[in-house]
Design an enzyme around this catalytic site. Structure first.
Site: not given
Ligand code: GLU
Length: 489
Positions: A255-256
């Site tokens: 998700k980063r």
């Protein structure tokens, strides 16, 4: 027999984009062979269920424009397609295996199992395994335990010293020693099946011919082969397809680095057809230069033989952005405007800064910005000065001329020039011609003059051609913004 493929998602979170890629392969194989695509919900791990996940999963598949032939919402001859609604079936089949001697009741307590694991670990065993203790129970002991309502599980009786063959359509022939396998629990003490039992029973009953799934499920496959054999059922074809990883790493999607859930890409401003086109190439390629595929073309060209024989493929986010830009540019300005408006209405209904009542104006704005737009979500930022007065940074106003005096002179000249244009004649060719004549006459350098004007009208330094912007904004707004900028100086 017709080709039947399935996806079998577990509603334990949001639908992963990797699942959507595998779904595409399932869809293509089924459609290419006039077969059926089935969706089955695997919700047997009740502890991990996420409320609403099933509905969101089906919604997002629909939003991507993919339809299925059997499953939730559409029904079908093998309903129900949700495993928690099929519990009696799994129980029946587990018991059938017990009767055949292929599986057995296990009454071991958690305490005994923990002790066993500890002992095995202390002996340095790399993985711990059940010791078949309950396989040795007599018929009498079993009936006694059952009549006393002792909690039990049913385990698969994994044979010793067997080499289990898996014939994978992508990976080829693989072998697994049965001695590495634990006596897999098939039915849990709460009456729910494990994934292993439910997947085999359902793939068989639903007449699945091709099981296409992510590489991570490969270690489960020898257990499935044993189960098919135990039941005496035909083993469907298997194809394990590569998992997705971030560029420049061996780690799974993070998700980063950006969106991971299929729904989040749409929210981020990607078009469904761009995401799908990008996903088609994650583990598959046609062996030609062709990169642009719609769903129908993909179905036509797809073949399992061209799936990459590897565990991981790169999810190149830059390439995805490229695809999105491509599809954005391919739309007519009119259709793209509808997309942009619908996008904002759906995801940012409270942040509508655009005057939607004048879609023709927005269409003109879209025409000017289309080339630059890579995400639908960028429209708001890129187009702001078409809808409201920009903030002007004084430093930018003098950056290209070098001084306050020079910028004032430039802007005053444009002001006089534009003031002289009749409102009815406020059109691109006139603005363009007069502006060029003006800079020649005054001896301004094109860059200093036009960049200063651009900053005055938009507050920005990278925009579409400045006279296009002036023409669209209209004479009054242009005059006002030049005056405001002069006041800033
Ligand atoms: N329920 C499994 C999942 O969540 C399905 C694996 C398979 O396709 O067999 O992915």
């Amino acid at each position: 027999m017709s080709v039947r493929t399935r996806i079998a998602p577990s509603p334990t979170g949001e639908y992963h984009v990797g699942g959507l890629r595998t779904l595409l392969f399932d869809y293509a194989l089924a459609k290419k062979n006039n077969g059926q695509l089935i969706i089955r919900i695997e919700d047997t791990d009740q502890g991990r269920l996420v409320p609403g996940a099933v509905e969101r999963l089906l919604d997002v598949i629909e939003e991507y424009g993919i339809s299925w032939d059997e499953g939730p919402r559409v029904g079908g001859p093998h309903a129900p397609y949700v495993q928690s609604e099929r519990l009696d079936l799994y129980k029946k089949y587990a018991k059938e295996l017990v009767e055949k001697g292929q599986a057995y009741y296990c009454f071991c307590t958690e305490e005994r199992l923990n002790k066993l694991r500890e002992e095995q670990r202390s002996k340095g065993m790399p993985t711990t395994k059940y010791d078949k203790h309950c396989f040795g129970l007599s018929k009498e002991e079993i009936s006694q335990n059952l009549s006393q309502n002792k909690s039990y599980v049913i385990r698969l009786n994994v044979p010793k010293d067997r080499i289990i063959e898996v014939d994978d359509l992508v990976l080829g022939k693989l072998t697994f020693p049965s001695n590495d396998l634990d006596d897999q629990i098939l039915l849990k003490s709460d009456g729910f099946p494990t994934y292993q039992l439910a997947v085999v029973v359902d793939d068989h009953l639903m007449e699945i011919t091709h099981v296409i799934r992510g590489f991570e499920w490969l270690p489960s496959t020898p257990k499935h082969v044993l189960l098919y054999e135990a039941f005496g059922w035909k083993i469907p074809n298997h194809a394990h397809v590569p998992l997705l990883k971030e560029a420049g790493s061996t780690k799974k999607l993070s998700k980063r680095m950006g969106s991971v859930a299929a729904a989040d890409f749409l929210k981020e401003g990607y078009l469904p057809e761009a995401v799908l086109n990008f996903l088609m190439f994650l583990g598959w390629n046609p062996g030609t230069e062709k990169e642009i595929y719609n769903l129908k073309e993909f179905v036509d060209d797809f073949s399992i033989d061209r799936i990459q024989k590897t565990d991981l493929v790169t999810f190149d986010r830059q390439k995805l952005l490229w695809y999105n830009g491509y599809y954005i540019r391919a739309y007519s300005a009119e259709d793209l405007t509808t997309k942009i408006i619908d996008y904002h209405k759906k995801y940012y209904p409270d942040a509508l800064f655009i005057n939607w009542t004048d879609p023709l104006y927005t269409q003109q704005v879209v025409r000017l910005l289309q080339e630059r737009l890579k995400l639908l979500s960028e429209f708001q930022l890129l187009s702001s000065y078409f809808y409201s007065k920009p903030e002007i940074d004084k430093k930018l106003l003098i950056e290209f001329s070098g001084s306050v005096e020079r910028s004032s002179e430039i802007l005053n000249s444009f002001l006089t020039c534009y003031d002289g244009i009749e409102k009815s004649g406020w059109e691109l060719p006139a603005i363009d011609n007069l502006s060029h004549e003006l800079i020649k006459e005054k001896g301004f350098k094109p860059k200093e003059a036009f960049m200063t004007l651009r900053v005055a009208l938009t507050g920005q330094t990278t925009t579409p051609p400045v006279f296009d912007i002036a023409a669209l904004l209209g004479k009054d707004i242009v005059i006002d913004r030049i005056k405001d900028s002069l006041n800033e100086l």
